[in-house]
Design an enzyme around this catalytic site. Structure first.
Site, short mmCIF file in Angstrom:
data_model
loop_
_atom_site.label_atom_id
_atom_site.label_comp_id
_atom_site.label_asym_id
_atom_site.label_seq_id
_atom_site.Cartn_x
_atom_site.Cartn_y
_atom_site.Cartn_z
N ALA A 10 0.86 -1.18 0.00
CA ALA A 10 0.00 0.00 0.00
C ALA A 10 0.89 1.23 0.00
CB ALA A 10 -0.91 -0.02 1.23
N GLY A 11 0.93 1.90 -1.15
CA GLY A 11 1.81 3.06 -1.30
C GLY A 11 2.92 2.77 -2.27
N GLY A 13 5.12 5.10 -3.78
CA GLY A 13 6.01 6.23 -3.99
C GLY A 13 7.42 5.74 -4.24
N THR A 14 8.40 6.56 -3.92
CA THR A 14 9.79 6.19 -4.17
C THR A 14 10.17 4.91 -3.45
OG1 THR A 14 10.33 8.54 -4.36
CG2 THR A 14 12.16 7.03 -4.00
N GLY A 16 8.08 2.47 -2.13
CA GLY A 16 7.30 1.32 -2.60
C GLY A 16 7.81 0.77 -3.92
N LYS A 107 6.95 5.92 11.13
CA LYS A 107 7.35 6.25 12.50
C LYS A 107 6.28 7.03 13.24
CE LYS A 107 9.15 9.85 9.94
NZ LYS A 107 9.53 9.81 8.51
N ILE A 138 19.89 1.99 8.20
CA ILE A 138 20.69 1.52 9.34
C ILE A 138 19.88 0.50 10.13
CG2 ILE A 138 21.89 2.21 11.44
CD1 ILE A 138 22.11 5.03 10.31
N LYS A 207 10.98 9.09 16.04
CA LYS A 207 11.95 8.00 15.93
C LYS A 207 12.56 7.66 17.29
CE LYS A 207 13.02 9.42 11.20
NZ LYS A 207 13.98 10.13 10.32
N GLY A 304 15.96 8.18 1.75
CA GLY A 304 16.15 7.83 0.34
C GLY A 304 15.42 6.54 0.01
#
Length: 440
Positions: A10-11, A13-14, A16, A107, A138, A207, A304
């Site tokens: 679901a989603g 964008g960059t 997904g 988050k 990370i 976070k 990113g």
């Protein structure tokens, strides 16, 4: 080989889109490691016609992400919608209530509803995984949840927002103002059109709330976090930090103290020799202080598409192999309701920049008020105007000049009390700049 894990995303964008591409490239390796392949079978996004660089025809398209979360053809739902409420929350709650595994990078959702969602996952016997929600690529969630059972964590702190670290790095290296760097960050796509969530510390706070729960076995308590952003940082502060052997970073800090768990987000001076001081640009870093490993620092890309997608795929692989355990490392019912440590009780060193009137006795008056509050000064520096000597034979112009104080460990309440007295004495021309110092 076992039946594939059927994934719905679901989603698109960059992140997904990058997840689909990584899974296509790495599926054979994932199957070898976990004994089960992964198959993306369904997707949902706002715009079906958008060119995402790959063919959508192999996937079942859902206009409604909630319908995807209910679909009997999906075993694991990947939520990449974003936001703490609305469709993102409904997607996750629907998937868990229908007995489906969930992987999310959200988050904000976890900081607000993480405990309730984890409880549902445990009741249904499914996984709620969220490595991508903190520090992008990370693996800090996995490290805290799985790699340190032999350790008692006393403190963790980190650079958790690449936008802020980019701005502070540029300001320091190029002598630019906050406004100039922010504008450039927006142009490059590092900052949103409305950057408040990032630059005022709220993204870091979300976070930090997640990491605190993992590190200390406590319930998520994002309301307990003291938050300051970086918009008040001036080039002079960065120059003074360099002169004094420090570097300014926006840190999220969680620490176990005698009065409870202290959670705070604010600009911080760190020694230039420390590991975290070397982290520049959009890179993130987290340092964990524990009794067995002593100090562990993880550094890498905090944002990113590819980096975040890498963390999402790692969670999907864990689901496929059956390796994922309790979302917060231990059952929700065992998470402690840890006492909050009020910020007023924080103790540490402080950098204080006062804009004072350049006249005799001002520095002495400031030092007296600090002493009355039982605050010891490590150093005091006054930067005079270059034209002061031409205006007064004693080198004093009477115009406002910076006076910088570095304190030894002091209580936040004492610092605030002393500054109120100094302001009441009419010694300062504008509000003080206060930056906390985090020693190694």
């Amino acid at each position: 080989m076992a039946r594939p894990l059927r994934v719905g995303i679901a989603g698109l964008g960059t992140v997904g889109a990058a997840v689909i591409q990584i899974l296509a490239r790495q599926n054979a390796v994932i199957a070898q490691r976990g004994g089960r392949p992964v198959q993306v079978v369904a997707v949902s996004a706002r715009d079906r016609t958008k060119d995402r660089g790959f063919d959508l025809s192999p996937f079942t398209w859902f206009d409604d992400p909630i319908a995807l979360a209910r679909s009997p053809e999906v075993d694991c739902v990947v939520e990449l919608v974003g936001g703490s409420e609305g469709s993102a929350r409904e997607v996750v709650e629907t998937a868990l209530s229908h007995g489906k595994h969930v992987v999310t990078a959200n988050k904000a959702l976890l900081a607000k509803h993480g405990s309730a969602l984890a409880r549902t996952a445990e009741e249904k016997g499914v996984t709620l995984a969220f490595e991508a929600s903190v520090a992008g690529g990370i693996p800090v969630v996995k490290t805290l949840r799985e790699a340190l059972p032999g350790n008692s964590v006393s403190r963790l702190y980190g650079i958790l927002n690449g936008t802020c670290n980019y701005i502070l790095s540029r300001m320091e290296l190029e002598g630019l103002t906050f406004a100039e760097c922010l504008k450039d960050a927006q142009r490059l796509g590092y900052a949103e059109a409305d950057p408040t969530f990032d630059v005022e510390g709220f993204d870091t706070a979300h976070k930090l709330a997640i990491l605190t729960s993992l590190a200390f076995g406590s319930q998520i308590d994002s309301e307990a976090i003291y938050v300051e952003g970086i918009s008040s940082i001036a080039p002079l502060d960065l120059a003074m930090a360099q002169e004094l052997g420090f570097r300014i970073k926006l840190l999220g800090v969680a620490e176990r103290t005698n009065t409870g768990i202290e959670q705070r987000v604010h600009p911080t001076m760190v020694p230039r020799t420390s590991s975290i001081a070397q982290v520049m640009g959009v890179t993130n870093a987290v340092t964990i202080d524990a009794d067995a490993v002593k100090e562990l620092t993880l550094i890498g890309p905090g944002a990113g598409g590819a980096a975040t997608a890498s963390a999402v795929v790692a969670d999907i692989a864990d689901v496929a192999s059956g390796a994922a355990g309790a979302p917060f490392g231990r059952p929700v019912h065992s998470l402690e309701s840890a006492p909050r440590a009020p910020m007023q009780r924080h103790e540490g060193g402080y950098y204080i920049r006062l804009t004072v009137h350049d006249r005799p006795g001002v520095a002495a008056g400031v030092a007296t008020r600090m002493a009355e509050a039982d605050i010891s000064l490590e150093s005091i520096l006054q930067k005079r105007s270059e034209t002061a000597a031409t205006k007064d034979p004693h080198g004093r112009s009477g115009t406002p000049v910076p006076l910088v104080l570095i304190t030894y460990a002091a209580a936040e309440s004492a610092i605030r009390s002393a500054l109120e007295e100094i302001s009441g004495d009419g010694l300062i021309a504008e509000p003080p700049q206060v930056i906390r110092i985090e020693r190694e």
